[in-house]
Write a protein that holds these residues in place. Structure first.
Motif, PDB file in Angstrom:
ATOM      1  N   GLY A 102       0.798  -1.225   0.000  1.00 26.83           N
ATOM      2  CA  GLY A 102       0.000   0.000   0.000  1.00 26.83           C
ATOM      3  C   GLY A 102       0.827   1.270   0.000  1.00 26.83           C
ATOM      4  N   LYS A 103       0.125   2.396   0.085  1.00 26.55           N
ATOM      5  CA  LYS A 103       0.749   3.700  -0.113  1.00 26.55           C
ATOM      6  C   LYS A 103       1.868   3.999   0.881  1.00 26.55           C
ATOM      7  CE  LYS A 103      -3.021   6.115  -2.472  1.00 26.55           C
ATOM      8  NZ  LYS A 103      -3.963   7.258  -2.428  1.00 26.55           N
ATOM      9  N   SER A 104       1.669   3.652   2.151  1.00 28.44           N
ATOM     10  CA  SER A 104       2.674   3.991   3.150  1.00 28.44           C
ATOM     11  C   SER A 104       3.960   3.213   2.921  1.00 28.44           C
ATOM     12  CB  SER A 104       2.142   3.751   4.567  1.00 28.44           C
ATOM     13  OG  SER A 104       1.797   2.387   4.736  1.00 28.44           O
ATOM     14  N   MET A 105       3.843   1.927   2.596  1.00 29.33           N
ATOM     15  CA  MET A 105       5.035   1.134   2.338  1.00 29.33           C
ATOM     16  C   MET A 105       5.718   1.579   1.052  1.00 29.33           C
ATOM     17  SD  MET A 105       5.596  -3.012   2.129  1.00 29.33           S
ATOM     18  CE  MET A 105       5.319  -3.239   3.895  1.00 29.33           C
ATOM     19  N   ILE A 106       4.937   1.886   0.032  1.00 26.56           N
ATOM     20  CA  ILE A 106       5.512   2.380  -1.219  1.00 26.56           C
ATOM     21  C   ILE A 106       6.322   3.648  -0.956  1.00 26.56           C
ATOM     22  CG2 ILE A 106       4.962   3.414  -3.459  1.00 26.56           C
ATOM     23  CD1 ILE A 106       2.544   1.512  -3.582  1.00 26.56           C
ATOM     24  N   ALA A 107       5.744   4.572  -0.184  1.00 24.31           N
ATOM     25  CA  ALA A 107       6.442   5.821   0.128  1.00 24.31           C
ATOM     26  C   ALA A 107       7.730   5.558   0.902  1.00 24.31           C
ATOM     27  CB  ALA A 107       5.519   6.741   0.921  1.00 24.31           C
ATOM     28  N   GLU A 108       7.677   4.621   1.850  1.00 28.26           N
ATOM     29  CA  GLU A 108       8.852   4.299   2.659  1.00 28.26           C
ATOM     30  C   GLU A 108       9.980   3.755   1.802  1.00 28.26           C
ATOM     31  OE1 GLU A 108      10.172   1.335   6.332  1.00 28.26           O
ATOM     32  OE2 GLU A 108       8.190   1.148   5.421  1.00 28.26           O
ATOM     33  N   GLU A 141      10.337   3.933  -1.534  1.00 36.22           N
ATOM     34  CA  GLU A 141      10.787   4.826  -2.594  1.00 36.22           C
ATOM     35  C   GLU A 141      11.519   6.049  -2.051  1.00 36.22           C
ATOM     36  OE1 GLU A 141       7.485   5.492  -5.249  1.00 36.22           O
ATOM     37  OE2 GLU A 141       7.705   3.467  -6.100  1.00 36.22           O
ATOM     38  N   ALA A 142      11.406   6.297  -0.746  1.00 34.60           N
ATOM     39  CA  ALA A 142      12.175   7.366  -0.126  1.00 34.60           C
ATOM     40  C   ALA A 142      13.604   6.925   0.179  1.00 34.60           C
ATOM     41  CB  ALA A 142      11.491   7.830   1.162  1.00 34.60           C
ATOM     42  N   GLY A 143      13.845   5.615   0.057  1.00 30.56           N
ATOM     43  CA  GLY A 143      15.197   5.102   0.240  1.00 30.56           C
ATOM     44  C   GLY A 143      15.570   4.752   1.658  1.00 30.56           C
ATOM     45  N   GLY A 144      14.598   4.742   2.579  1.00 31.58           N
ATOM     46  CA  GLY A 144      14.937   4.475   3.969  1.00 31.58           C
ATOM     47  C   GLY A 144      14.635   3.068   4.436  1.00 31.58           C
ATOM     48  N   ALA A 145      14.158   2.207   3.536  1.00 31.81           N
ATOM     49  CA  ALA A 145      13.763   0.862   3.934  1.00 31.81           C
ATOM     50  C   ALA A 145      14.892  -0.134   3.667  1.00 31.81           C
ATOM     51  CB  ALA A 145      12.509   0.448   3.166  1.00 31.81           C
ATOM     52  N   PRO A 146      14.892  -1.266   4.381  1.00 30.79           N
ATOM     53  CA  PRO A 146      15.936  -2.282   4.158  1.00 30.79           C
ATOM     54  C   PRO A 146      15.724  -3.004   2.836  1.00 30.79           C
ATOM     55  CG  PRO A 146      14.303  -3.102   5.701  1.00 30.79           C
ATOM     56  CD  PRO A 146      13.964  -1.655   5.462  1.00 30.79           C
ATOM     57  N   ALA A 147      16.737  -3.731   2.401  1.00 30.21           N
ATOM     58  CA  ALA A 147      16.641  -4.468   1.147  1.00 30.21           C
ATOM     59  C   ALA A 147      15.661  -5.627   1.249  1.00 30.21           C
ATOM     60  CB  ALA A 147      18.015  -4.995   0.751  1.00 30.21           C
ATOM     61  N   PHE A 148      15.465  -6.138   2.444  1.00 30.03           N
ATOM     62  CA  PHE A 148      14.598  -7.292   2.659  1.00 30.03           C
ATOM     63  C   PHE A 148      14.020  -7.200   4.059  1.00 30.03           C
ATOM     64  CE2 PHE A 148      13.710 -11.627   4.007  1.00 30.03           C
ATOM     65  CZ  PHE A 148      13.150 -12.222   2.889  1.00 30.03           C
ATOM     66  N   ARG A 149      12.729  -7.432   4.191  1.00 29.37           N
ATOM     67  CA  ARG A 149      12.100  -7.351   5.512  1.00 29.37           C
ATOM     68  C   ARG A 149      11.121  -8.504   5.682  1.00 29.37           C
ATOM     69  NH1 ARG A 149       8.669  -2.211   6.172  1.00 29.37           N
ATOM     70  NH2 ARG A 149      10.674  -1.210   6.587  1.00 29.37           N
ATOM     71  N   ALA A 150      11.327  -9.317   6.681  1.00 34.20           N
ATOM     72  CA  ALA A 150      10.355 -10.339   7.049  1.00 34.20           C
ATOM     73  C   ALA A 150       9.273  -9.689   7.906  1.00 34.20           C
ATOM     74  CB  ALA A 150      11.041 -11.456   7.824  1.00 34.20           C
ATOM     75  N   TYR A 151       8.028 -10.108   7.717  1.00 33.19           N
ATOM     76  CA  TYR A 151       6.950  -9.538   8.534  1.00 33.19           C
ATOM     77  C   TYR A 151       5.896 -10.616   8.778  1.00 33.19           C
ATOM     78  CZ  TYR A 151       4.126  -8.995   4.244  1.00 33.19           C
ATOM     79  OH  TYR A 151       3.424  -9.221   3.089  1.00 33.19           O
ATOM     80  N   GLY A 152       4.779 -10.239   9.382  1.00 32.67           N
ATOM     81  CA  GLY A 152       3.769 -11.227   9.756  1.00 32.67           C
ATOM     82  C   GLY A 152       4.297 -12.190  10.806  1.00 32.67           C
ATOM     83  N   LEU A 153       5.151 -11.700  11.685  1.00 31.25           N
ATOM     84  CA  LEU A 153       5.887 -12.573  12.601  1.00 31.25           C
ATOM     85  C   LEU A 153       5.022 -13.166  13.711  1.00 31.25           C
ATOM     86  CD1 LEU A 153       9.139 -10.416  12.874  1.00 31.25           C
ATOM     87  CD2 LEU A 153       8.618 -12.267  11.275  1.00 31.25           C
ATOM     88  N   THR A 154       3.837 -12.600  13.944  1.00 27.59           N
ATOM     89  CA  THR A 154       2.954 -13.134  14.989  1.00 27.59           C
ATOM     90  C   THR A 154       2.116 -14.305  14.501  1.00 27.59           C
ATOM     91  OG1 THR A 154       1.144 -11.615  14.418  1.00 27.59           O
ATOM     92  CG2 THR A 154       2.781 -10.845  16.041  1.00 27.59           C
ATOM     93  N   GLN A 155       2.246 -14.649  13.213  1.00 26.39           N
ATOM     94  CA  GLN A 155       1.488 -15.755  12.610  1.00 26.39           C
ATOM     95  C   GLN A 155      -0.021 -15.516  12.614  1.00 26.39           C
ATOM     96  OE1 GLN A 155       3.153 -18.320  10.958  1.00 26.39           O
ATOM     97  NE2 GLN A 155       4.786 -16.879  11.377  1.00 26.39           N
ATOM     98  N   HIS A 156      -0.417 -14.251  12.501  1.00 27.75           N
ATOM     99  CA  HIS A 156      -1.844 -13.932  12.406  1.00 27.75           C
ATOM    100  C   HIS A 156      -2.120 -13.155  11.117  1.00 27.75           C
ATOM    101  CE1 HIS A 156      -2.795 -15.406  16.391  1.00 27.75           C
ATOM    102  NE2 HIS A 156      -1.814 -14.682  16.914  1.00 27.75           N
TER     103      HIS A 156
END
Length: 310
Positions: free
Chosen positions: A151-157, A159-174
């Protein structure tokens, strides 16, 4: 005959992709609200005036929109997670089973599948149905998607260049995709889902590791591949790579099918071994979202399934 279409939520990532795919078509007329898209009265009018509505909204807003439709003729495709396991809704993965395309064509309420579930169900449902993977088996799925799926917030993050090359998420298994992934494969236990996002815009890989020796009869790589190839024989949009092609690969580019409504399935593993890696390649904004919505729209309107998608 020209059909009228209303995209509720056309300003979002999926909505924009769908509009781009539809607006050049002479057989469709889009209902556009412009500045009035947040006006409840204007939305209600458009929802009831259209031959077909595509909802690209958060779950609560999608539920609200469906409640605003007060006629029996408007056909609805919902791209949220709100109705993917709901009674009365047809799951919009046409290749999922024999007759699923016909079920979509005859339905007025279709839930567009999630991008990750499309890959997972595409790999696993034929194997569960054939009895190769027992329905009571505990199954793990690993996947990586481009950041546009967030979505928009992740796209902005990103494309602004501040995000890692790879991010695991959904870690709570829900994760919200688990119910549809489990139900529409025919599994009786929730799948263990390990999603991740990479620093590229779109495209995805969905992977299921299998210990073949733990399955009934210890099926070979050829048996697994054969079941998938038989299931998707003749499909317009889902293909199963032959084993020779797969064995020649040293890697898979997750962006390899971007801009298409196609999905390619691979069966990796040593033919004499006891392990397999099943991998689905697709565009999370194509077969995983907007392309699938257009495919479902074509089916519901009685148009050739691949109109606007080739």
């Amino acid at each position: 005959m020209t059909h009228t279409i209303f995209i509720d939520g056309e300003a979002g990532t999926t909505g924009l992709e769908i509009r781009e795919r539809l607006e050049a078509r002479a057989d469709l007329e889009l209902i556009l609200l412009g500045d009035r898209r947040r006006d409840p009265a204007a939305r209600r009018e458009a929802l009831n005036a259209a031959d077909a509505v595509i909802l690209c909204l958060p779950d609560d807003a999608a539920i609200e929109a469906v409640g605003m439709i007060d006629n029996a003729t408007t056909r609805v495709i919902d791209a949220s997670t709100a109705f993917r396991v709901a009674d009365g809704w047809t799951y919009g993965f046409a290749e999922m089973d024999v007759g699923q395309g016909a079920a979509i064509a005859g339905s007025t309420r279709v839930s567009n599948p999630g991008c990750y579930p499309t890959g997972f169900i595409g790999l696993m449902r034929p194997l569960v149905k054939a009895g190769i993977v027992p329905a009571d088996r505990f199954v793990t799925v690993n996947a990586v998607s481009g950041y546009s799926g967030g979505g928009k917030s992740m796209i902005a993050e990103f494309e602004a260049g501040g995000a890692p090359a790879f991010r695991a998420y959904g870690l709570t298994q829900h994760h919200k995709h688990v119910p549809e992934m489990t139900r529409h494969t025919g599994l009786s236990h929730d799948v263990m889902f390990a999603p991740a996002v990479g620093a590229y815009r779109q495209g995805m890989l969905v992977e299921v590791p299998l210990h073949l020796a733990s399955l009934p009869g210890s099926p070979s790589i050829e048996v697994i591949h054969g079941a998938l190839a038989e299931h998707y024989a003749g499909s317009r949009f889902v293909e199963v790579a032959d084993l020779e092609t797969t064995e020649a690969l040293t890697g898979i580019d997750p962006e390899g099918l971007n801009g298409t409504n196609r999905m390619r399935l691979h069966v990796f593993g040593d033919r004499s071994g006891s392990q397999a890696r099943l991998v689905a390649l697709l565009d999370n904004l194509g077969k995983g979202a907007s392309g699938a919505a257009v495919q479902n729209l074509n089916l519901m309107l009685g148009l050739p399934e691949d109109t606007g998608l080739t």
